[in-house]
Design a protein around this motif. Sequence first.
Motif, PDB file in Angstrom:
ATOM      1  N   ASN A 128       7.668   7.443 -19.586  1.00 53.39           N
ATOM      2  CA  ASN A 128       7.100   6.145 -19.177  1.00 53.39           C
ATOM      3  C   ASN A 128       5.580   6.096 -19.302  1.00 53.39           C
ATOM      4  O   ASN A 128       4.887   5.610 -18.419  1.00 53.39           O
ATOM      5  CB  ASN A 128       7.517   5.803 -17.741  1.00 53.39           C
ATOM      6  CG  ASN A 128       8.986   5.523 -17.624  1.00 53.39           C
ATOM      7  OD1 ASN A 128       9.648   5.134 -18.587  1.00 53.39           O
ATOM      8  ND2 ASN A 128       9.533   5.742 -16.434  1.00 53.39           N
ATOM      9  N   GLY A 129       5.057   6.646 -20.392  1.00 55.34           N
ATOM     10  CA  GLY A 129       3.625   6.598 -20.649  1.00 55.34           C
ATOM     11  C   GLY A 129       2.812   7.673 -19.949  1.00 55.34           C
ATOM     12  O   GLY A 129       1.613   7.778 -20.172  1.00 55.34           O
ATOM     13  N   GLU A 130       3.416   8.467 -19.102  1.00 54.15           N
ATOM     14  CA  GLU A 130       2.709   9.544 -18.421  1.00 54.15           C
ATOM     15  C   GLU A 130       2.982  10.862 -19.127  1.00 54.15           C
ATOM     16  O   GLU A 130       4.054  11.059 -19.706  1.00 54.15           O
ATOM     17  CB  GLU A 130       3.165   9.679 -16.968  1.00 54.15           C
ATOM     18  CG  GLU A 130       2.745   8.544 -16.083  1.00 54.15           C
ATOM     19  CD  GLU A 130       3.108   8.833 -14.638  1.00 54.15           C
ATOM     20  OE1 GLU A 130       2.523   9.772 -14.054  1.00 54.15           O
ATOM     21  OE2 GLU A 130       3.996   8.134 -14.112  1.00 54.15           O
ATOM     22  N   LYS A 131       2.009  11.779 -19.044  1.00 54.71           N
ATOM     23  CA  LYS A 131       2.155  13.110 -19.621  1.00 54.71           C
ATOM     24  C   LYS A 131       1.906  14.158 -18.550  1.00 54.71           C
ATOM     25  O   LYS A 131       1.086  13.965 -17.655  1.00 54.71           O
ATOM     26  CB  LYS A 131       1.168  13.312 -20.771  1.00 54.71           C
ATOM     27  CG  LYS A 131       1.452  12.412 -21.953  1.00 54.71           C
ATOM     28  CD  LYS A 131       0.495  12.674 -23.089  1.00 54.71           C
ATOM     29  CE  LYS A 131       0.838  11.758 -24.263  1.00 54.71           C
ATOM     30  NZ  LYS A 131       0.032  12.090 -25.430  1.00 54.71           N
ATOM     31  N   PHE A 132       2.632  15.270 -18.672  1.00 53.48           N
ATOM     32  CA  PHE A 132       2.502  16.386 -17.740  1.00 53.48           C
ATOM     33  C   PHE A 132       2.692  17.662 -18.542  1.00 53.48           C
ATOM     34  O   PHE A 132       3.516  17.705 -19.457  1.00 53.48           O
ATOM     35  CB  PHE A 132       3.573  16.290 -16.649  1.00 53.48           C
ATOM     36  CG  PHE A 132       3.693  17.530 -15.797  1.00 53.48           C
ATOM     37  CD1 PHE A 132       2.784  17.787 -14.790  1.00 53.48           C
ATOM     38  CD2 PHE A 132       4.718  18.445 -16.015  1.00 53.48           C
ATOM     39  CE1 PHE A 132       2.890  18.934 -14.003  1.00 53.48           C
ATOM     40  CE2 PHE A 132       4.841  19.593 -15.238  1.00 53.48           C
ATOM     41  CZ  PHE A 132       3.923  19.830 -14.229  1.00 53.48           C
ATOM     42  N   SER A 133       1.932  18.694 -18.205  1.00 53.07           N
ATOM     43  CA  SER A 133       2.160  19.998 -18.826  1.00 53.07           C
ATOM     44  C   SER A 133       1.978  21.085 -17.775  1.00 53.07           C
ATOM     45  O   SER A 133       1.262  20.901 -16.781  1.00 53.07           O
ATOM     46  CB  SER A 133       1.221  20.226 -20.014  1.00 53.07           C
ATOM     47  OG  SER A 133      -0.113  20.284 -19.577  1.00 53.07           O
ATOM     48  N   THR A 134       2.647  22.202 -18.023  1.00 59.01           N
ATOM     49  CA  THR A 134       2.553  23.334 -17.117  1.00 59.01           C
ATOM     50  C   THR A 134       2.834  24.604 -17.901  1.00 59.01           C
ATOM     51  O   THR A 134       3.499  24.559 -18.935  1.00 59.01           O
ATOM     52  CB  THR A 134       3.542  23.189 -15.930  1.00 59.01           C
ATOM     53  OG1 THR A 134       3.275  24.211 -14.972  1.00 59.01           O
ATOM     54  CG2 THR A 134       4.983  23.270 -16.393  1.00 59.01           C
ATOM     55  N   ARG A 135       2.321  25.700 -17.423  1.00 63.54           N
ATOM     56  CA  ARG A 135       2.620  26.998 -18.030  1.00 63.54           C
ATOM     57  C   ARG A 135       3.699  27.675 -17.201  1.00 63.54           C
ATOM     58  O   ARG A 135       3.554  27.828 -15.988  1.00 63.54           O
ATOM     59  CB  ARG A 135       1.373  27.879 -18.087  1.00 63.54           C
ATOM     60  CG  ARG A 135       1.696  29.237 -18.709  1.00 63.54           C
ATOM     61  CD  ARG A 135       0.522  29.919 -19.304  1.00 63.54           C
ATOM     62  NE  ARG A 135       0.050  29.198 -20.465  1.00 63.54           N
ATOM     63  CZ  ARG A 135      -1.075  29.520 -21.115  1.00 63.54           C
ATOM     64  NH1 ARG A 135      -1.806  30.532 -20.715  1.00 63.54           N
ATOM     65  NH2 ARG A 135      -1.458  28.822 -22.165  1.00 63.54           N
ATOM     66  N   LEU A 136       4.791  28.043 -17.853  1.00 62.39           N
ATOM     67  CA  LEU A 136       5.867  28.784 -17.195  1.00 62.39           C
ATOM     68  C   LEU A 136       5.740  30.252 -17.549  1.00 62.39           C
ATOM     69  O   LEU A 136       5.588  30.601 -18.721  1.00 62.39           O
ATOM     70  CB  LEU A 136       7.235  28.268 -17.642  1.00 62.39           C
ATOM     71  CG  LEU A 136       7.578  26.821 -17.303  1.00 62.39           C
ATOM     72  CD1 LEU A 136       8.950  26.470 -17.854  1.00 62.39           C
ATOM     73  CD2 LEU A 136       7.529  26.581 -15.806  1.00 62.39           C
ATOM     74  N   LYS A 137       5.810  31.104 -16.532  1.00 61.39           N
ATOM     75  CA  LYS A 137       5.718  32.544 -16.720  1.00 61.39           C
ATOM     76  C   LYS A 137       7.021  33.192 -16.285  1.00 61.39           C
ATOM     77  O   LYS A 137       7.942  32.508 -15.829  1.00 61.39           O
ATOM     78  CB  LYS A 137       4.548  33.092 -15.895  1.00 61.39           C
ATOM     79  CG  LYS A 137       3.207  32.523 -16.343  1.00 61.39           C
ATOM     80  CD  LYS A 137       2.082  33.051 -15.494  1.00 61.39           C
ATOM     81  CE  LYS A 137       0.764  32.437 -15.959  1.00 61.39           C
ATOM     82  NZ  LYS A 137      -0.346  32.908 -15.143  1.00 61.39           N
ATOM     83  N   GLU A 138       7.082  34.502 -16.422  1.00 62.76           N
ATOM     84  CA  GLU A 138       8.292  35.252 -16.098  1.00 62.76           C
ATOM     85  C   GLU A 138       8.884  34.836 -14.753  1.00 62.76           C
ATOM     86  O   GLU A 138       8.179  34.760 -13.758  1.00 62.76           O
ATOM     87  CB  GLU A 138       7.973  36.747 -16.072  1.00 62.76           C
ATOM     88  CG  GLU A 138       9.184  37.620 -15.908  1.00 62.76           C
ATOM     89  CD  GLU A 138       8.850  39.096 -16.024  1.00 62.76           C
ATOM     90  OE1 GLU A 138       9.343  39.873 -15.189  1.00 62.76           O
ATOM     91  OE2 GLU A 138       8.102  39.463 -16.954  1.00 62.76           O
ATOM     92  N   ARG A 139      10.197  34.522 -14.777  1.00 60.66           N
ATOM     93  CA  ARG A 139      11.009  34.121 -13.625  1.00 60.66           C
ATOM     94  C   ARG A 139      10.669  32.737 -13.076  1.00 60.66           C
ATOM     95  O   ARG A 139      11.135  32.369 -12.002  1.00 60.66           O
ATOM     96  CB  ARG A 139      10.980  35.173 -12.527  1.00 60.66           C
ATOM     97  CG  ARG A 139      11.602  36.482 -12.999  1.00 60.66           C
ATOM     98  CD  ARG A 139      11.762  37.451 -11.901  1.00 60.66           C
ATOM     99  NE  ARG A 139      12.223  38.720 -12.453  1.00 60.66           N
ATOM    100  CZ  ARG A 139      13.013  39.534 -11.813  1.00 60.66           C
ATOM    101  NH1 ARG A 139      13.437  39.247 -10.614  1.00 60.66           N
ATOM    102  NH2 ARG A 139      13.381  40.658 -12.368  1.00 60.66           N
TER     103      ARG A 139
END
Length: 174
Positions: free
Chosen positions: A114-125
Motif C-alpha cells: 500500500n505504498g509503504e516500504k519496510f526493510s530489516t536484516r534477519l540473522k541466524e535464528r
Amino acid sequence: MATEQFETWKQPEGASLEEWLTTRIARFETRKYDFDALKFQADYDPKYRRAQMRYMGTGATGVENDGNTVPSEHFTFSTMVLPRHCEGPLHVHDDVEEVFFMLRGEIDLFVEHNGEKFSTRLKERDLISIPPGVYRGLYNPGDEDALMCVMIGTKKPQIPTYPPEHPLSKIKRN
C-alpha cells in the motif's frame, strides 16, 4: 469437516505404523539442492540465483512434482540457499502467508504494501512471517551463502507474481 480435514492423516489400511510413518520422513541425506527450480530468474540475471531443498510439498517455485518429499497437507517446507550478493526478487503470494527462518548467514528482507516500504536484516535464528498480498524480496549482503527455512501456509500455493514494472513479470517460465 474436521473428519475430512484429517482423512489423509489416517494410517492406510493394511500398512503398519512403521510403513506409514516412513512415508512422512524426509532425510537430509536424500535431499539435494535444486538450482533449477528458479532457473528462469537466474537465466535472466545471475543475481537471482538460488536453490531450494524440498522437504514437504513443492513450495511456490513452480515445481509441479517431487516424489522425494513428504506429502503436503496444509503447508510446504523447504530450505533455501541464497548465495552471497544474490537476491530473491520482489514478489507477492496473494493466497498465502510465507515464513522465513534464518539458519545461517543473514539477509536483508524488504517489503512493500500500500505504498509503504519496510526493510530489516534477519540473522541466524530470526524469523519473519509475511502475510498474503504483501510484496517481499530478499538480498544476501554477506560474503557467504545464507541458509533459511521457508514455509508456505498451504498445500499447493499459487505461483508468485512480480510487480508489473519488474522485468521478471514479463518472462515466461519454462
